[in-house]
Write an enzyme that holds these catalytic residues in place. Structure first.
Site, PDB file in Angstrom:
ATOM      1  NE  ARG A 162      41.371  45.469  31.440  1.00  0.00           N
ATOM      2  CZ  ARG A 162      41.489  46.176  30.493  1.00  0.00           C
ATOM      3  NH1 ARG A 162      40.734  46.881  29.942  1.00  0.00           N
ATOM      4  NH2 ARG A 162      42.935  46.120  30.036  1.00  0.00           N
ATOM      5  CE  LYS A 186      43.457  47.041  34.260  1.00  0.00           C
ATOM      6  NZ  LYS A 186      44.442  46.236  34.364  1.00  0.00           N
ATOM      7  CG  HIS A 257      40.456  38.685  34.487  1.00  0.00           C
ATOM      8  ND1 HIS A 257      40.043  39.970  34.078  1.00  0.00           N
ATOM      9  CD2 HIS A 257      41.643  38.543  34.154  1.00  0.00           C
ATOM     10  CE1 HIS A 257      41.199  40.735  33.573  1.00  0.00           C
ATOM     11  NE2 HIS A 257      42.205  39.768  33.297  1.00  0.00           N
ATOM     12  NE  ARG A 260      40.911  41.390  29.869  1.00  0.00           N
ATOM     13  CZ  ARG A 260      40.941  42.457  28.937  1.00  0.00           C
ATOM     14  NH1 ARG A 260      39.875  42.656  28.370  1.00  0.00           N
ATOM     15  NH2 ARG A 260      42.111  43.053  28.796  1.00  0.00           N
ATOM     16  CG  HIS A 283      46.198  43.354  26.940  1.00  0.00           C
ATOM     17  ND1 HIS A 283      46.044  42.098  26.326  1.00  0.00           N
ATOM     18  CD2 HIS A 283      45.337  43.182  27.942  1.00  0.00           C
ATOM     19  CE1 HIS A 283      45.514  41.363  27.250  1.00  0.00           C
ATOM     20  NE2 HIS A 283      44.979  42.118  28.088  1.00  0.00           N
ATOM     21  CE1 TYR A 292      44.358  35.230  27.756  1.00  0.00           C
ATOM     22  CE2 TYR A 292      45.198  37.377  27.131  1.00  0.00           C
ATOM     23  CZ  TYR A 292      44.493  36.835  28.120  1.00  0.00           C
ATOM     24  OH  TYR A 292      43.965  37.375  29.091  1.00  0.00           O
TER      25      TYR A 292
END
Length: 311
Positions: A162, A186, A257, A260, A283, A292
């Protein structure tokens, strides 16, 4: 009064939201961006609740929450926004009940509106190659900035990290001999992501020849620097990606992004398994990564329609 942010919260709402902010920062250890997003959502709820005469969060009911979401829907808010707001409310009301600030969890029965997930746009391999080649060809004219931009683009595409993770990188986060970057993602979860030789060459060139030209006392250990020598910020990185992509004819206008998304799509198309891609992207849920696979299927379908004589 603005429908989104109240001009004046009641004392009860102010006190509770202040305590909740401390909870999000200290106990849940959320990023400043996540805390701000939660509080913005709840300020919107407080504004709507106040118009209904609910001046204290303890008085929230499922009816109030549903009224708020319905109001947002009439304002044209996207389903993804409504789903996020619903989640914010449910987490908040659960905290109210758990900490004794409300007798019951008003949001326990609140159901997230189903959100329509659009497939992310990704560059083709040809477009990525054109982007990186164009940036490389411009090094003679772009000098130090060109070295930095090339390293940024190569690393974003190689790792799928990110933009916030990229700008937060310190020099010690790069294991340059093993070509692995340590990323703080995150929820402050750390992961190690490999990168290839082209990205390694671009990063080495930047660190050895480009970074020293911009470094100042304000640089600290930051890998990527802005023009004034401080740690580069996300807006500058977004500007880099948009500007460099503008030089690629026919390429969609994407930001970091988008790179990404592109990295994830190309990994799956190249045969990487879903779990590995999940680990690389950081994730929390495999379901997030699965989108994806749909991107790859759509690209295959498009190629089939273009190439097969009986498509």
């Amino acid at each position: 009064m603005n429908d989104e942010t109240p001009d004046d919260l009641t004392e009860a709402w102010s006190n509770v939201l202040g305590a909740y902010e401390q909870h999000l920062r200290a106990e849940r250890d959320l990023s400043a961006h996540s805390v701000r997003a939660y509080l913005t959502d709840l300020q919107s709820l407080a504004s709507h609740a106040g118009r209904l005469g609910v001046d204290d969060p303890a008085g929230l009911t499922i009816r109030t929450l549903r009224s708020w979401l319905a109001h947002l829907q009439t304002m044209g808010k996207a389903r993804t926004t409504l789903a996020r707001r619903s989640t914010s409310a449910r987490v908040f009301t659960a905290w109210l009940a758990r900490t004794g600030r409300a007798d019951a969890d008003a949001g326990a029965l609140l159901v997230n509106p189903k959100s329509h997930r659009e497939l992310p746009v990704a560059l083709s391999e040809t477009e990525v190659r054109a982007l990186l080649d164009a940036t490389t060809d411009a090094l003679v004219d772009d000098g130090t900035r060109g070295l930095r931009d090339l390293a940024i683009l190569e690393l974003l595409y190689a790792t799928g990290i990110r933009v916030g993770e990229l700008v937060g990188l310190d020099v010690d986060d790069l294991d340059r001999s093993r070509r692995v970057v340590r990323v703080l993602g995150k929820g402050r979860k750390e992961r190690a992501v490999p990168y290839g030789l082209p990205a390694s060459d671009a990063v080495e060139l930047w660190l050895e020849r480009g970074r020293p030209e911009l470094a100042t006392e304000a640089s600290g250990p930051a890998v990527f620097l802005g023009t004034r020598g401080g740690r580069i910020d996300p807006r500058a990185v977004r500007r880099v990606v948009h500007e460099r992509l503008a030089a690629v004819e026919g390429a969609p206008d994407l930001g970091p992004h988008g790179l990404r998304h592109t990295a994830a799509t190309h990994l799956l198309e190249g045969g990487a398994d879903l779990r590995s891609v999940q680990e690389i992207l950081g994730h929390a849920s495999l379901g997030t990564t699965q989108i994806y696979t749909h991107v790859s299927n759509e690209r295959l379908r498009s190629a089939f329609k273009l190439a097969h004589p009986r498509a």
